[in-house]
Each structure stands twice: as C-alpha cells, then as structure tokens.
Design an enzyme around this catalytic site. Sequence first.
Site, PDB file in Angstrom:
ATOM      1  N   GLU A 163      -4.992  -5.221  10.609  1.00 33.64           N
ATOM      2  CA  GLU A 163      -4.020  -4.143  10.732  1.00 33.64           C
ATOM      3  C   GLU A 163      -4.247  -3.394  12.044  1.00 33.64           C
ATOM      4  O   GLU A 163      -5.066  -2.464  12.091  1.00 33.64           O
ATOM      5  CB  GLU A 163      -4.169  -3.173   9.562  1.00 33.64           C
ATOM      6  CG  GLU A 163      -3.887  -3.793   8.221  1.00 33.64           C
ATOM      7  CD  GLU A 163      -3.226  -2.795   7.287  1.00 33.64           C
ATOM      8  OE1 GLU A 163      -2.138  -3.096   6.795  1.00 33.64           O
ATOM      9  OE2 GLU A 163      -3.783  -1.704   7.078  1.00 33.64           O
ATOM     10  N   GLU A 217      -6.365   4.325   8.035  1.00 35.10           N
ATOM     11  CA  GLU A 217      -6.187   5.766   7.790  1.00 35.10           C
ATOM     12  C   GLU A 217      -7.468   6.366   7.205  1.00 35.10           C
ATOM     13  O   GLU A 217      -7.789   7.521   7.453  1.00 35.10           O
ATOM     14  CB  GLU A 217      -4.965   5.997   6.881  1.00 35.10           C
ATOM     15  CG  GLU A 217      -3.675   5.773   7.659  1.00 35.10           C
ATOM     16  CD  GLU A 217      -2.493   5.331   6.822  1.00 35.10           C
ATOM     17  OE1 GLU A 217      -2.524   5.478   5.595  1.00 35.10           O
ATOM     18  OE2 GLU A 217      -1.525   4.812   7.421  1.00 35.10           O
ATOM     19  N   SER A 234       3.794  -2.145  10.065  1.00 38.71           N
ATOM     20  CA  SER A 234       5.252  -2.091  10.182  1.00 38.71           C
ATOM     21  C   SER A 234       5.934  -3.407   9.810  1.00 38.71           C
ATOM     22  O   SER A 234       6.894  -3.828  10.455  1.00 38.71           O
ATOM     23  CB  SER A 234       5.663  -1.639  11.591  1.00 38.71           C
ATOM     24  OG  SER A 234       5.176  -0.329  11.830  1.00 38.71           O
ATOM     25  N   GLY A 238       2.897  -1.174   4.143  1.00 35.99           N
ATOM     26  CA  GLY A 238       2.821   0.242   3.778  1.00 35.99           C
ATOM     27  C   GLY A 238       4.190   0.788   3.443  1.00 35.99           C
ATOM     28  O   GLY A 238       4.721   0.581   2.348  1.00 35.99           O
ATOM     29  N   GLY A 239       4.801   1.463   4.397  1.00 38.26           N
ATOM     30  CA  GLY A 239       6.075   2.163   4.187  1.00 38.26           C
ATOM     31  C   GLY A 239       7.127   1.325   3.474  1.00 38.26           C
ATOM     32  O   GLY A 239       7.783   1.808   2.539  1.00 38.26           O
ATOM     33  N   ASN A 290       0.863  -1.179   0.000  1.00 39.33           N
ATOM     34  CA  ASN A 290       0.000   0.000   0.000  1.00 39.33           C
ATOM     35  C   ASN A 290       0.900   1.229   0.000  1.00 39.33           C
ATOM     36  O   ASN A 290       1.557   1.505   0.994  1.00 39.33           O
ATOM     37  CB  ASN A 290      -0.883  -0.011   1.260  1.00 39.33           C
ATOM     38  CG  ASN A 290      -1.610   1.313   1.453  1.00 39.33           C
ATOM     39  OD1 ASN A 290      -1.865   2.031   0.487  1.00 39.33           O
ATOM     40  ND2 ASN A 290      -1.949   1.632   2.688  1.00 39.33           N
ATOM     41  N   TRP A 291       0.901   1.921  -1.109  1.00 38.75           N
ATOM     42  CA  TRP A 291       1.818   3.075  -1.233  1.00 38.75           C
ATOM     43  C   TRP A 291       1.285   4.343  -0.569  1.00 38.75           C
ATOM     44  O   TRP A 291       1.970   5.367  -0.586  1.00 38.75           O
ATOM     45  CB  TRP A 291       2.089   3.361  -2.721  1.00 38.75           C
ATOM     46  CG  TRP A 291       3.053   2.403  -3.339  1.00 38.75           C
ATOM     47  CD1 TRP A 291       3.728   1.389  -2.704  1.00 38.75           C
ATOM     48  CD2 TRP A 291       3.475   2.366  -4.710  1.00 38.75           C
ATOM     49  NE1 TRP A 291       4.533   0.728  -3.599  1.00 38.75           N
ATOM     50  CE2 TRP A 291       4.397   1.315  -4.835  1.00 38.75           C
ATOM     51  CE3 TRP A 291       3.153   3.119  -5.840  1.00 38.75           C
ATOM     52  CZ2 TRP A 291       5.015   0.993  -6.044  1.00 38.75           C
ATOM     53  CZ3 TRP A 291       3.755   2.804  -7.044  1.00 38.75           C
ATOM     54  CH2 TRP A 291       4.679   1.748  -7.140  1.00 38.75           C
ATOM     55  N   LYS A 292       0.089   4.294  -0.048  1.00 35.51           N
ATOM     56  CA  LYS A 292      -0.510   5.484   0.579  1.00 35.51           C
ATOM     57  C   LYS A 292      -0.421   6.669  -0.404  1.00 35.51           C
ATOM     58  O   LYS A 292      -0.546   6.468  -1.600  1.00 35.51           O
ATOM     59  CB  LYS A 292       0.176   5.792   1.908  1.00 35.51           C
ATOM     60  CG  LYS A 292       0.294   4.562   2.819  1.00 35.51           C
ATOM     61  CD  LYS A 292       0.844   4.902   4.166  1.00 35.51           C
ATOM     62  CE  LYS A 292       1.217   3.656   4.931  1.00 35.51           C
ATOM     63  NZ  LYS A 292       0.541   3.529   6.185  1.00 35.51           N
ATOM     64  N   GLY A 296       2.587   2.346  10.470  1.00 37.33           N
ATOM     65  CA  GLY A 296       3.435   3.519  10.282  1.00 37.33           C
ATOM     66  C   GLY A 296       4.159   3.958  11.546  1.00 37.33           C
ATOM     67  O   GLY A 296       4.715   5.045  11.600  1.00 37.33           O
ATOM     68  N   HIS A 315      -9.210   0.872   5.114  1.00 39.06           N
ATOM     69  CA  HIS A 315      -7.887   1.045   5.727  1.00 39.06           C
ATOM     70  C   HIS A 315      -8.024   1.947   6.951  1.00 39.06           C
ATOM     71  O   HIS A 315      -8.830   2.885   6.951  1.00 39.06           O
ATOM     72  CB  HIS A 315      -6.922   1.661   4.706  1.00 39.06           C
ATOM     73  CG  HIS A 315      -5.507   1.650   5.195  1.00 39.06           C
ATOM     74  ND1 HIS A 315      -5.014   2.619   6.031  1.00 39.06           N
ATOM     75  CD2 HIS A 315      -4.496   0.774   4.976  1.00 39.06           C
ATOM     76  CE1 HIS A 315      -3.739   2.335   6.304  1.00 39.06           C
ATOM     77  NE2 HIS A 315      -3.403   1.223   5.671  1.00 39.06           N
TER      78      HIS A 315
HETATM   79  C1  PEP Z   1      -0.475   0.038   5.684  1.00 43.83           C
HETATM   80  O1  PEP Z   1      -0.445   1.151   5.165  1.00 43.83           O
HETATM   81  O2  PEP Z   1      -1.385  -0.755   5.419  1.00 43.83           O
HETATM   82  C2  PEP Z   1       0.579  -0.337   6.630  1.00 43.83           C
HETATM   83  C3  PEP Z   1       0.525  -1.503   7.210  1.00 43.83           C
HETATM   84  O3  PEP Z   1       1.578   0.594   6.830  1.00 43.83           O
HETATM   85  P1  PEP Z   1       3.033   0.324   7.459  1.00 43.83           P
HETATM   86  O4  PEP Z   1       3.537  -0.967   6.882  1.00 43.83           O
HETATM   87  O5  PEP Z   1       3.842   1.502   7.062  1.00 43.83           O
HETATM   88  O6  PEP Z   1       2.849   0.205   8.950  1.00 43.83           O
END
Ligand code: PEP
Length: 244
Positions: free
Chosen positions: A162, A92, A208, A229-230, A4-6, A168, A90
């Site tokens: 999640e 966010e 993470s 994500g990141g 997930n590139w956000k 994040g 998600h």
């Molecule tokens: C995500 O955006 O779904 C996520 C899990 O982010 P991160 O891996 O950065 O915690």
Amino acid sequence: MAGNWKMYKTPADTTQFFEKFRPLAANSEHCEIVICPPFTSLAAAVDAVRGTRIRVGAQNIAWAKEGAFTGEISGAMITAVGATHAIVGHSERRQYFNETDETVLKRTQAALEAGLAPIVCVGERLEERESGNTEAVLVAQFQKGIAGLSELQFAKIVIAYEPVWAIGTGKTATPEIAADAHRTIRAQVREKYGKDAADAVRILYGGSVKPDNVKALMAQPEIDGTLVGGASLDAVGFASIVNF
Ligand code: PEP
C-alpha cells in the site's frame, strides 16, 4: 479481495451494507472476500455474513494476549466474535499511531497465535518514492518486520503493498508501478523463505482501488488481489470490484 472500512460504519450501517452486498457477492467463487469493519461493528458483520463465503477481519490487533493496555483489543477477543483476519501495520496506524516494523512483527505474531490470518501492510511514502528509495523502504520494512516470522508462520500471512501516497488520495499506482513493487517484495520472500513460499504468498495492492481501475490492476500477474479502503464502503461499488 479485502475491504478496510477505516473509522466508518456503526453496527446498524454494517447490517444495512451486507443486506445489499450479500446477493451481489453471491457468485464470487473466483476470490476470497474479507471485510474489516471497526471493532465495534465486528459482531454485526459476523452475524450478517453467516452462511456465506465472506469473512470478517479486524483493522488492528494488540501484541499482548491481555493486560494493562488500555484501548487495545486482543487476538482472543477478535476470534471470540467470529472474525478470522486482522490487518496489521496499515499506513494510517504507522503514520498517526507510531506503529513501527517492530510492533508490526509483534502484532502479526499475536494474530497468528490467536489463529487469525494477518494482512500485513507495507508501502513507501511519497517523499521516499520521489527520492528513489522505494525499493530500500520496502526491503527495510520486510527485513525488520515480516522476516522475523518462521517459515510456518510466514505461510499463513497475506501481504498488502500500500503506497502511502496512493491511500485515500485518489492517486492509484499504475498497474506497472504496483507490479514492480510486488516483484521487489516477492524477491525478498524468495530470498528469505524460498521459491515455493514466494510463489504461494498472496500480495494485495491497496491505494485508491476503484471499480474503474481494478481490472487493469488485476491484469498484472504479480497482483493477487486488492485491499480497498474508501471504495469498500459502498456495497454496489465494492461488489463490482470483487466481481471485476
Ligand atoms: C486502505 O485503507 O487500505 C486503502 C487502500 O484506502 P483507499 O482505497 O481509500 O485508498
């Protein structure tokens, strides 16, 4: 394995990413790979993965087919550019854009109607975990959201656990904590849709995930994959997660 590139990467960044990532992911038959860029980079991503096993997904989807919904993108628009998946609910989106279990259900149904595979996210906030309410939160999210799907619809979704406190933040759930939550979700699936559905559904862990913790997470039989994500923004890093 989903990325997930956000709100990162323009179309040019997307093309560059896949130039590096494609060869690194060439021997990844052990898993499915989906990358979810921002809407404006979907077409560049679809172009870049043509002829590979990599799939492209959106990060959200409107619940309506069309209409006066400024700023929303419909399922038909997403499939028209060649994407095959959509992340729904998600944390966010839940946290900053008032997404609720009810809208998550509506968006999931819209994705299914458009022929997209929804990746439906659930997960508790830190205060909910600390007050001992993780299980109650996951059950409520399942009951008010996912459980509104028919058996046929349910068979087409992927669930992502999640925990909000792990997204994040650099704080990964331990493999045991994640597996425990996955068991709670799978038990809900068993109760509502039966044993076969519970055995078949794929539940991803997200929060993470990094190249150095993916192996331990994936060693848990309950964890079927990861939503990253990141760490999915870096081609080499995400390839090493995919090739754990
Ligand atoms: C995500 O955006 O779904 C996520 C899990 O982010 P991160 O891996 O950065 O915690």
